[in-house]
Design a protein around this motif. Structure first.
Motif, short mmCIF file in Angstrom:
data_model
loop_
_atom_site.label_atom_id
_atom_site.label_comp_id
_atom_site.label_asym_id
_atom_site.label_seq_id
_atom_site.Cartn_x
_atom_site.Cartn_y
_atom_site.Cartn_z
N LYS A 131 33.96 -1.89 82.03
CA LYS A 131 32.77 -2.72 81.83
C LYS A 131 33.07 -4.14 82.30
CE LYS A 131 30.04 0.13 79.31
NZ LYS A 131 28.62 0.42 79.53
N ILE B 53 32.02 -7.89 81.04
CA ILE B 53 31.40 -8.75 80.03
C ILE B 53 31.51 -10.19 80.51
CG2 ILE B 53 31.35 -9.44 77.61
CD1 ILE B 53 33.09 -6.94 77.03
N ASP C 218 27.66 -6.06 82.55
CA ASP C 218 27.09 -5.05 81.64
C ASP C 218 26.56 -5.72 80.38
OD1 ASP C 218 27.80 -2.35 82.92
OD2 ASP C 218 29.70 -3.43 82.98
N LEU C 219 27.12 -6.88 80.04
CA LEU C 219 26.67 -7.65 78.88
C LEU C 219 26.93 -9.12 79.14
CD1 LEU C 219 25.71 -7.90 75.89
CD2 LEU C 219 28.10 -7.63 75.22
N ILE D 42 27.06 -12.63 77.14
CA ILE D 42 27.10 -13.27 75.82
C ILE D 42 26.82 -14.75 76.02
CG2 ILE D 42 28.49 -13.76 73.78
CD1 ILE D 42 30.17 -11.28 74.44
N SER E 128 21.05 -8.24 82.90
CA SER E 128 21.82 -7.43 81.95
C SER E 128 21.34 -7.73 80.53
CB SER E 128 23.31 -7.76 82.07
OG SER E 128 23.53 -9.13 81.76
N PRO E 129 21.75 -6.89 79.55
CA PRO E 129 21.48 -7.25 78.15
C PRO E 129 22.14 -8.58 77.80
CG PRO E 129 22.25 -4.98 78.33
CD PRO E 129 22.45 -5.60 79.67
N LEU F 218 23.44 -11.10 74.54
CA LEU F 218 23.75 -11.31 73.12
C LEU F 218 23.87 -12.81 72.90
CD1 LEU F 218 24.64 -10.41 70.28
CD2 LEU F 218 26.96 -10.10 71.19
N GLN G 180 28.00 -6.19 66.96
CA GLN G 180 26.96 -6.47 67.95
C GLN G 180 27.45 -6.20 69.38
OE1 GLN G 180 24.25 -9.95 67.36
NE2 GLN G 180 25.77 -10.53 65.81
N ILE G 181 28.68 -6.58 69.66
CA ILE G 181 29.22 -6.38 71.00
C ILE G 181 29.37 -4.87 71.28
CG2 ILE G 181 31.28 -6.68 72.46
CD1 ILE G 181 31.59 -9.45 71.13
N HIS H 101 26.14 -3.05 72.16
CA HIS H 101 25.69 -3.24 73.54
C HIS H 101 26.52 -2.43 74.52
CE1 HIS H 101 22.51 -6.24 73.23
NE2 HIS H 101 23.21 -6.82 72.27
N LEU H 102 27.77 -2.18 74.19
CA LEU H 102 28.68 -1.52 75.14
C LEU H 102 28.90 -0.06 74.81
CD1 LEU H 102 31.27 -4.38 75.58
CD2 LEU H 102 29.46 -3.74 77.13
#
Length: 204
Positions: A5, A7, A125-126, A128, A174-175, A177, A199-200, A203-204
């Motif tokens: 992934k 991040i 992919d995420l 933050i 991407s999503p 957070l 939370q992380i 999302h993953l």
């Protein structure tokens, strides 16, 4: 987190990106990719004279971050990046252009390069986003003691915060957070830490 992934951690100067990057890399054995501040040969000059050095400093960050993200895509395992190429363009360079530290002709070249680079990269992919008020940013900047950052005016940080909010209001790659880092203590507070990791992982 077995499958690879990407991040990304976004946030203003002093928002806590490096601290969170280090924490998550220790927790999940991730590969970190840090902001190349120390390698930028224009940065000290930029803080002393923004109008003269803004374009060259931002061009360095854009090209270096592009190479870093390409390296990240080829690395094995999940990777974590402390500030992405997207932020360099959408927040920092755009702010300098709006403040007329980068002229219209140079901004056109920069924007073309950014568009070309971003189209060839895989998005995170995420993402933050570390949201932090200016007062807390200034306290953290003072505490970490980087000489070239000590005279950053609060109005500059406030404009950057505004651009972060503007960018994330339309961000679709991407999503996202969002973490309020002035109220979050994941290092010493177990409840905050468990909530952050939950939370992380969701999302993953």
């Amino acid at each position: 987190m077995a499958r690879k992934k990407f991040i990304a951690i976004a946030g203003n100067i002093g928002a806590g990106k490096t601290e969170l990057t280090s924490f998550l890399c220790r927790k999940y054995d991730l590969t970190p990719f840090f902001e190349p501040n120390e390698q930028n040969p224009y940065l000290a000059d930029f803080y002393a004279d923004m109008k003269t050095w803004a374009f060259r400093s931002q061009l360095f960050f854009l090209t270096t971050k592009f190479r870093l993200q390409r390296q990240l895509e080829r690395s094995p395992g999940t990777a974590l990046q402390d500030r992405t190429l997207y932020e360099d363009a959408e927040i920092f360079a755009k702010n300098l252009y709006r403040q007329r530290y980068i002229d219209k002709r140079d901004w056109g070249l920069y924007s073309d390069l950014y568009e070309t680079f971003s189209q060839t990269l895989a998005p995170p992919d995420l993402m933050i986003y570390l949201r932090c008020p200016v007062r807390t940013l200034r306290q953290r900047i003072r505490l970490r003691g980087r000489e070239m950052e000590q005279d950053i005016p609060p109005t500059y940080l406030k404009r950057l915060n505004g651009l972060y909010e503007e960018w994330f209001s339309g961000y679709k790659l991407s999503p996202v957070l969002v973490l309020p880092t002035d109220k979050l203590d994941y290092v010493t507070d177990l409840v905050d830490r468990v909530d952050l990791l939950r939370q992380i992982e969701k999302h993953l």
